[in-house]
Design a protein around this motif. Structure first.
Motif, PDB file in Angstrom:
ATOM      1  N   ARG A   1       0.830  -1.208   0.000  1.00 11.27           N
ATOM      2  CA  ARG A   1       0.000   0.000   0.000  1.00 11.27           C
ATOM      3  C   ARG A   1       0.863   1.256   0.000  1.00 11.27           C
ATOM      4  NH1 ARG A   1      -5.012   0.166   1.949  1.00 11.27           N
ATOM      5  NH2 ARG A   1      -4.882   2.254   1.024  1.00 11.27           N
TER       6      ARG A   1
ATOM      7  N   TYR B   1      -3.519   2.562 -13.433  1.00  9.95           N
ATOM      8  CA  TYR B   1      -3.590   4.008 -13.556  1.00  9.95           C
ATOM      9  C   TYR B   1      -2.629   4.633 -12.551  1.00  9.95           C
ATOM     10  CZ  TYR B   1      -8.155   3.184 -15.800  1.00  9.95           C
ATOM     11  OH  TYR B   1      -9.174   2.755 -16.622  1.00  9.95           O
TER      12      TYR B   1
ATOM     13  N   GLN C   1      -2.364   8.385 -10.426  1.00  8.98           N
ATOM     14  CA  GLN C   1      -3.126   9.574 -10.077  1.00  8.98           C
ATOM     15  C   GLN C   1      -2.171  10.637  -9.567  1.00  8.98           C
ATOM     16  OE1 GLN C   1      -6.014   9.105  -6.924  1.00  8.98           O
ATOM     17  NE2 GLN C   1      -7.030  11.019  -7.414  1.00  8.98           N
TER      18      GLN C   1
ATOM     19  N   LEU D   1      -6.632  10.777 -13.263  1.00  8.04           N
ATOM     20  CA  LEU D   1      -6.077   9.439 -13.442  1.00  8.04           C
ATOM     21  C   LEU D   1      -5.694   9.237 -14.898  1.00  8.04           C
ATOM     22  CD1 LEU D   1      -8.138   9.045 -10.924  1.00  8.04           C
ATOM     23  CD2 LEU D   1      -7.786   6.637 -11.402  1.00  8.04           C
TER      24      LEU D   1
ATOM     25  N   LEU E   1       0.435   8.044  -6.918  1.00  8.03           N
ATOM     26  CA  LEU E   1      -0.517   7.109  -6.341  1.00  8.03           C
ATOM     27  C   LEU E   1      -1.003   6.208  -7.467  1.00  8.03           C
ATOM     28  CD1 LEU E   1      -2.242   6.164  -3.938  1.00  8.03           C
ATOM     29  CD2 LEU E   1      -3.844   8.024  -4.471  1.00  8.03           C
TER      30      LEU E   1
ATOM     31  N   PHE F   1      -3.242   2.962  -9.010  1.00 10.70           N
ATOM     32  CA  PHE F   1      -4.436   2.158  -8.837  1.00 10.70           C
ATOM     33  C   PHE F   1      -4.498   1.061  -9.888  1.00 10.70           C
ATOM     34  CE2 PHE F   1      -6.654   4.310  -5.544  1.00 10.70           C
ATOM     35  CZ  PHE F   1      -6.347   5.647  -5.662  1.00 10.70           C
TER      36      PHE F   1
ATOM     37  N   SER G   1     -12.340  -5.231 -14.711  1.00 12.64           N
ATOM     38  CA  SER G   1     -13.704  -5.171 -15.225  1.00 12.64           C
ATOM     39  C   SER G   1     -14.033  -6.501 -15.875  1.00 12.64           C
ATOM     40  CB  SER G   1     -13.824  -4.030 -16.238  1.00 12.64           C
ATOM     41  OG  SER G   1     -15.109  -3.982 -16.810  1.00 12.64           O
TER      42      SER G   1
ATOM     43  N   GLU H   1     -18.834  -1.808 -15.000  1.00 15.41           N
ATOM     44  CA  GLU H   1     -18.126  -1.084 -13.959  1.00 15.41           C
ATOM     45  C   GLU H   1     -16.692  -1.568 -13.841  1.00 15.41           C
ATOM     46  OE1 GLU H   1     -20.000  -1.571 -10.232  1.00 15.41           O
ATOM     47  OE2 GLU H   1     -18.438  -0.551  -9.092  1.00 15.41           O
ATOM     48  N   GLN H   2     -15.767  -0.626 -13.629  1.00 16.91           N
ATOM     49  CA  GLN H   2     -14.408  -0.993 -13.264  1.00 16.91           C
ATOM     50  C   GLN H   2     -14.292  -0.952 -11.750  1.00 16.91           C
ATOM     51  OE1 GLN H   2     -10.979   0.594 -15.224  1.00 16.91           O
ATOM     52  NE2 GLN H   2     -11.838   0.337 -17.262  1.00 16.91           N
TER      53      GLN H   2
ATOM     54  N   PHE I   1     -11.846  -0.782  -8.513  1.00 17.25           N
ATOM     55  CA  PHE I   1     -10.512  -0.277  -8.237  1.00 17.25           C
ATOM     56  C   PHE I   1      -9.966  -0.866  -6.942  1.00 17.25           C
ATOM     57  CE2 PHE I   1      -9.560   3.125 -11.242  1.00 17.25           C
ATOM     58  CZ  PHE I   1     -10.782   3.199 -11.914  1.00 17.25           C
ATOM     59  N   GLY I   2      -8.660  -1.067  -6.941  1.00 16.55           N
ATOM     60  CA  GLY I   2      -7.968  -1.430  -5.723  1.00 16.55           C
ATOM     61  C   GLY I   2      -7.820  -0.218  -4.817  1.00 16.55           C
ATOM     62  N   PRO I   3      -7.254  -0.404  -3.616  1.00 16.25           N
ATOM     63  CA  PRO I   3      -7.166   0.682  -2.633  1.00 16.25           C
ATOM     64  C   PRO I   3      -6.047   1.669  -2.916  1.00 16.25           C
ATOM     65  CG  PRO I   3      -6.199  -1.298  -1.750  1.00 16.25           C
ATOM     66  CD  PRO I   3      -6.793  -1.687  -3.059  1.00 16.25           C
TER      67      PRO I   3
ATOM     68  N   PHE J   1     -19.622   8.048 -16.949  1.00 16.20           N
ATOM     69  CA  PHE J   1     -19.593   7.559 -15.574  1.00 16.20           C
ATOM     70  C   PHE J   1     -19.245   8.706 -14.616  1.00 16.20           C
ATOM     71  CE2 PHE J   1     -19.283   3.069 -16.826  1.00 16.20           C
ATOM     72  CZ  PHE J   1     -18.760   3.171 -18.104  1.00 16.20           C
TER      73      PHE J   1
ATOM     74  N   TYR K   1     -17.370   8.557 -10.877  1.00 15.47           N
ATOM     75  CA  TYR K   1     -16.748   7.778  -9.822  1.00 15.47           C
ATOM     76  C   TYR K   1     -16.514   8.688  -8.621  1.00 15.47           C
ATOM     77  CZ  TYR K   1     -15.689   3.620 -12.630  1.00 15.47           C
ATOM     78  OH  TYR K   1     -15.787   2.469 -13.372  1.00 15.47           O
TER      79      TYR K   1
ATOM     80  N   GLY L   1      -8.485   8.277   1.323  1.00 15.96           N
ATOM     81  CA  GLY L   1      -7.689   7.082   1.590  1.00 15.96           C
ATOM     82  C   GLY L   1      -8.170   5.821   0.900  1.00 15.96           C
ATOM     83  N   GLU L   2      -9.135   5.949   0.001  1.00 11.53           N
ATOM     84  CA  GLU L   2      -9.688   4.760  -0.655  1.00 11.53           C
ATOM     85  C   GLU L   2      -9.512   4.829  -2.167  1.00 11.53           C
ATOM     86  OE1 GLU L   2     -13.296   4.266   2.623  1.00 11.53           O
ATOM     87  OE2 GLU L   2     -13.700   4.005   0.483  1.00 11.53           O
ATOM     88  N   GLY L   3      -9.811   3.691  -2.824  1.00 15.72           N
ATOM     89  CA  GLY L   3      -9.844   3.662  -4.267  1.00 15.72           C
ATOM     90  C   GLY L   3     -11.142   4.256  -4.788  1.00 15.72           C
ATOM     91  N   LEU L   4     -11.273   4.271  -6.112  1.00 21.34           N
ATOM     92  CA  LEU L   4     -12.470   4.843  -6.719  1.00 21.34           C
ATOM     93  C   LEU L   4     -13.613   3.825  -6.697  1.00 21.34           C
ATOM     94  CD1 LEU L   4      -9.991   6.443  -8.006  1.00 21.34           C
ATOM     95  CD2 LEU L   4     -11.592   6.991  -9.849  1.00 21.34           C
TER      96      LEU L   4
ATOM     97  N   LEU M   1     -17.607   3.246  -8.422  1.00 24.51           N
ATOM     98  CA  LEU M   1     -18.584   3.744  -9.370  1.00 24.51           C
ATOM     99  C   LEU M   1     -19.774   4.337  -8.615  1.00 24.51           C
ATOM    100  CD1 LEU M   1     -19.500   3.982 -12.324  1.00 24.51           C
ATOM    101  CD2 LEU M   1     -20.669   1.786 -12.011  1.00 24.51           C
TER     102      LEU M   1
ATOM    103  N   LYS N   1     -23.823   5.649 -13.796  1.00 20.16           N
ATOM    104  CA  LYS N   1     -23.391   5.608 -15.183  1.00 20.16           C
ATOM    105  C   LYS N   1     -24.589   5.799 -16.115  1.00 20.16           C
ATOM    106  CE  LYS N   1     -23.817   0.623 -15.997  1.00 20.16           C
ATOM    107  NZ  LYS N   1     -23.094  -0.657 -16.227  1.00 20.16           N
TER     108      LYS N   1
ATOM    109  N   LEU O   1     -10.936   3.915 -20.075  1.00 16.83           N
ATOM    110  CA  LEU O   1     -11.654   4.944 -19.341  1.00 16.83           C
ATOM    111  C   LEU O   1     -10.816   6.215 -19.378  1.00 16.83           C
ATOM    112  CD1 LEU O   1     -13.141   3.546 -15.997  1.00 16.83           C
ATOM    113  CD2 LEU O   1     -14.393   4.584 -17.886  1.00 16.83           C
TER     114      LEU O   1
ATOM    115  N   PHE P   1     -10.545   9.904 -17.731  1.00 20.80           N
ATOM    116  CA  PHE P   1     -11.035  10.602 -16.554  1.00 20.80           C
ATOM    117  C   PHE P   1     -10.833  12.107 -16.658  1.00 20.80           C
ATOM    118  CE2 PHE P   1     -11.986   7.322 -13.458  1.00 20.80           C
ATOM    119  CZ  PHE P   1     -11.327   6.221 -13.959  1.00 20.80           C
TER     120      PHE P   1
END
Lengths: 114, 113
Positions: free
Chosen positions: A9, A35, A37, A43, A88, A90, A94, A102-103, A105-107, B34, B36, B41-44, B46, B49, B101, B103
């Motif tokens: 992480r 990705y 960020q 992203l 950062l 990610f 999908s 929907e995609q 995402f990891g943390p 979409f 998001y 502190g977290e991921g994205l 959805l 859409k 995607l 963004f």
């Protein structure tokens, strides 16, 4: 629980020291993507994979490598990290790339290269 | 190529205020659109859409309508809560063989009690 996991992480490393960020999904998804960020840039896609053994460059692939030997795993490799790769990261997956699924995402992995 | 432009933040609102975050896009073909959300502190995740013109996506009180004539997909919520504080990203997925995607840069929303 359906999820995308990334490890580590948080990572602080030095210029030139090879590193790998792992990504794994347990949803049997075909499509996976990395990705980065950055503030003010949103992203940006690094690499993506349509399925096992099929990968392609995204918008910012320079300095990165990927592989997709198994459906669930999609590691990101930095052969010789540089400070401009501090970011950062990610991983996302999908069900398919050809429909607007929907995609997930990891943390995220926060990488600092000094 | 495809691109997404969303209003820059940060946006600061009081609880129960009305929220609009503007998003416009440039794309060839018939993209899917979409929103998001990224909590601290977290991921994205959805949020909602829309896959074709005039579709309205909705979730958790948020709505956005796919307007092809104005190439827009603005996010709205009638009454925001403190728990809505997050970064919101507008994104598009191109039609045809374009799988990526794309963004926007993200809009930071802070809701104060």
């Amino acid at each position: 629980e359906a999820q995308v996991t990334q490890n580590p992480r948080y990572l602080i490393t030095v210029t030139g020291k090879k590193l790998t960020v792992t990504c794994s999904q347990n949803m049997n998804h075909e499509y996976m993507s990395w990705y980065r960020q950055d503030p003010g840039l949103g992203l940006r896609q690094i690499y993506y994979s349509m399925n096992v053994e099929v990968t392609d460059k995204g918008d910012v692939p320079e300095g990165y490598k990927v592989s997709r030997k198994e459906k669930r795993n999609f590691p990101l490799i930095l052969e010789s990290p540089s400070p401009n790769q501090t970011s950062l990261y990610f991983c996302a997956s999908s069900l398919s790339a050809t429909t607007p699924y929907e995609q997930y995402f990891g943390p995220g992995t926060r990488l600092t290269v000094t | 190529g495809n691109s997404v432009t969303q209003m820059e933040g940060p946006v600061t609102l009081s609880e129960e205020a009305f929220l609009t975050i503007n998003c416009t896009y440039t794309a060839t073909g018939y993209p899917s659109l979409f929103w998001y959300v990224q909590y601290p502190g977290e991921g994205l995740q959805l949020l909602l859409k829309a896959t074709k013109a005039d579709d309205k996506g909705s979730n958790k009180g948020f709505e956005a309508t796919y307007r092809k004539e104005t190439t827009s997909f603005h996010l709205e919520k009638g009454s925001v809560q403190v728990s809505d504080s997050a970064v919101y990203f507008c994104a598009l997925k191109g039609g045809g063989s374009n799988y990526k995607l794309t963004f926007g840069k993200g809009t930071l929303l802070t809701v104060n009690p």
